[in-house]
Design a protein around this motif. Structure first.
Motif, short mmCIF file in Angstrom:
data_model
loop_
_atom_site.label_atom_id
_atom_site.label_comp_id
_atom_site.label_asym_id
_atom_site.label_seq_id
_atom_site.Cartn_x
_atom_site.Cartn_y
_atom_site.Cartn_z
N UNK A 1 -12.58 58.33 -19.78
CA UNK A 1 -11.62 58.98 -18.90
C UNK A 1 -11.35 58.10 -17.69
N UNK A 2 -10.27 58.42 -17.00
CA UNK A 2 -9.93 57.69 -15.78
C UNK A 2 -9.63 56.24 -16.06
N UNK A 3 -10.18 55.37 -15.18
CA UNK A 3 -9.92 53.94 -15.28
C UNK A 3 -10.40 53.33 -16.59
N UNK A 4 -11.50 53.86 -17.15
CA UNK A 4 -12.00 53.32 -18.41
C UNK A 4 -11.03 53.56 -19.56
N UNK A 5 -10.25 54.64 -19.45
CA UNK A 5 -9.34 55.00 -20.55
C UNK A 5 -7.94 54.44 -20.37
N UNK A 6 -7.62 53.95 -19.16
CA UNK A 6 -6.23 53.58 -18.87
C UNK A 6 -5.67 52.56 -19.84
N UNK A 7 -6.41 51.47 -20.07
CA UNK A 7 -5.85 50.41 -20.91
C UNK A 7 -5.67 50.85 -22.36
N UNK A 8 -6.54 51.76 -22.81
CA UNK A 8 -6.39 52.25 -24.18
C UNK A 8 -5.24 53.25 -24.28
N UNK A 9 -5.06 54.06 -23.27
CA UNK A 9 -3.93 54.98 -23.27
C UNK A 9 -2.61 54.20 -23.21
N UNK A 10 -2.61 53.10 -22.46
CA UNK A 10 -1.42 52.25 -22.44
C UNK A 10 -1.20 51.59 -23.81
N UNK A 11 -2.31 51.28 -24.49
CA UNK A 11 -2.21 50.66 -25.81
C UNK A 11 -1.56 51.59 -26.83
N UNK A 12 -1.71 52.90 -26.62
CA UNK A 12 -1.07 53.85 -27.53
C UNK A 12 0.45 53.65 -27.51
N UNK A 13 1.00 53.45 -26.31
CA UNK A 13 2.44 53.23 -26.20
C UNK A 13 2.85 51.88 -26.79
N UNK A 14 1.95 50.91 -26.69
CA UNK A 14 2.30 49.56 -27.13
C UNK A 14 2.05 49.34 -28.63
N UNK B 1 -5.15 62.50 -24.03
CA UNK B 1 -4.23 63.16 -23.11
C UNK B 1 -3.78 62.13 -22.09
N UNK B 2 -2.54 61.72 -22.20
CA UNK B 2 -2.05 60.66 -21.32
C UNK B 2 -1.76 61.17 -19.91
N UNK C 1 -21.28 44.66 -38.20
CA UNK C 1 -21.17 43.59 -37.20
C UNK C 1 -19.71 43.35 -36.90
N UNK C 2 -19.38 43.38 -35.64
CA UNK C 2 -18.00 43.18 -35.22
C UNK C 2 -18.00 42.89 -33.73
N UNK C 3 -16.88 42.37 -33.25
CA UNK C 3 -16.74 42.15 -31.82
C UNK C 3 -16.51 43.48 -31.13
N UNK C 4 -17.15 43.67 -29.97
CA UNK C 4 -16.99 44.91 -29.23
C UNK C 4 -15.65 44.93 -28.50
N UNK C 5 -15.11 46.11 -28.23
CA UNK C 5 -13.88 46.19 -27.44
C UNK C 5 -14.05 45.50 -26.10
N UNK C 6 -12.93 45.10 -25.52
CA UNK C 6 -12.97 44.26 -24.34
C UNK C 6 -13.32 44.98 -23.06
N UNK C 7 -13.50 46.30 -23.06
CA UNK C 7 -13.84 47.02 -21.84
C UNK C 7 -15.15 47.76 -22.03
N UNK C 8 -15.83 48.04 -20.94
CA UNK C 8 -17.07 48.80 -20.99
C UNK C 8 -16.77 50.26 -21.21
N UNK C 9 -17.62 50.92 -21.97
CA UNK C 9 -17.43 52.36 -22.21
C UNK C 9 -18.76 52.98 -22.51
#
Length: 282
Positions: free
Chosen positions: A132-145, A197-198, A268-276
């Protein structure tokens, strides 16, 4: 056991049997058994009609021995005849019930009951991650992109298999359906369900507890490697990806770390680029 000679004992047993049947007939595990029960009830109702008529006749035939508590014989005779009349009325009504029951039994005899369909078990949903909040912003923006699928692919990086399941069970983050508010939206990909929820700036990823997602989503298979195997000339690493010994060492380290943590499917995979936060439920 019926005596066939002692009406008092047989009436008491009939009463107890009907009490037991009233309790037992609340449910039927085998619906085909109801036809046999109706047949027995039909016979019982016919016998009841006969019993009422016979008791009415005895009241009439023995009325000269009747009296009230004060010894008034006339009153006793009047009450005996009144009893007989009511019993015959009851017997007539029982006769009508018997005819209705006979029709019901005939209709029931035409039913072919089929076995109950086996319903597939619905696995519980576990929470994989909640942001939620700042941690979710880039992923919520990714939904649009890139669409919701792209976000699910990112968040799948926080699914550690049995470790994630154990964390969800321990913390109570297990649901029959994804928790969502009136304004929340959902998207599904493979075994995952995304709730986001955007406007309120939050999102959560869920998956069925017993489901194993696509190996590509989990990093067990890499489409890039598959393409390399199909095309011998495609040996160059994609732009921005470190190749050669460095990439091999990192893959080996991730695989070993996974094996040490879980001892279950080696994801095994690369982790997403943000902390969560992982295993955080809504």
């Amino acid at each position: 056991m019926p005596t066939f000679t002692d009406p008092v004992t047989d009436a008491a047993e009939a009463y107890e049997a009907m009490r037991a049947l009233a309790h037992a007939s609340r449910t039927f595990d085998r619906p085909e058994d109801m036809y046999g029960v109706l047949g027995d009830l039909l016979g019982s109702v016919r016998s009841l009609e006969q019993v009422l008529t016979q008791i009415a006749t005895v009241h009439e035939n023995m009325r000269d021995r009747a009296a009230d508590d004060a010894g008034d014989r006339a009153t006793g005779v009047r009450d005996a005849l009144a009893t007989a009349g009511e019993l015959r009325q009851a017997a007539a009504l029982i006769g009508e019930a018997e005819r209705r029951l006979d029709a019901a039994s005939a209709a029931a005899g035409r039913i072919a009951w089929h076995p109950a369909a086996e319903m597939p078990e619905v696995g519980h949903l576990i929470n994989v991650v909640f942001l939620q909040g700042g941690e979710a912003d880039w992923l919520l923006d990714l939904i649009d992109q890139g669409g919701a699928d792209a976000v699910i692919q990112e968040l799948a990086g926080y699914d550690y298999g049995d470790e994630t399941v154990d964390a969800a069970l321990e913390n109570g983050y297990v649901y029959d359906a994804p928790p969502q508010g009136l304004l929340d939206r959902t998207a599904q990909l493979d075994a995952y369900t995304l709730v986001y929820n955007q406007d309120h700036r939050h999102l959560a990823l869920y998956r069925h507890m017993d489901a194993f997602p696509s190996p590509v989503l989990l990093g067990l298979e890499d489409p890039r490697h598959a393409a390399t195997a199909e095309s011998p000339s495609a040996t160059a690493a994609p732009s921005g990806v470190r190749a050669g010994p460095t990439l091999a060492r990192e893959a080996t380290a991730r695989e070993q770390s996974r094996r040490e943590r879980l001892g279950t499917p080696n994801i095994h995979r690369q982790q997403p680029g943000r902390q969560a936060g992982r295993g955080l439920g809504r």
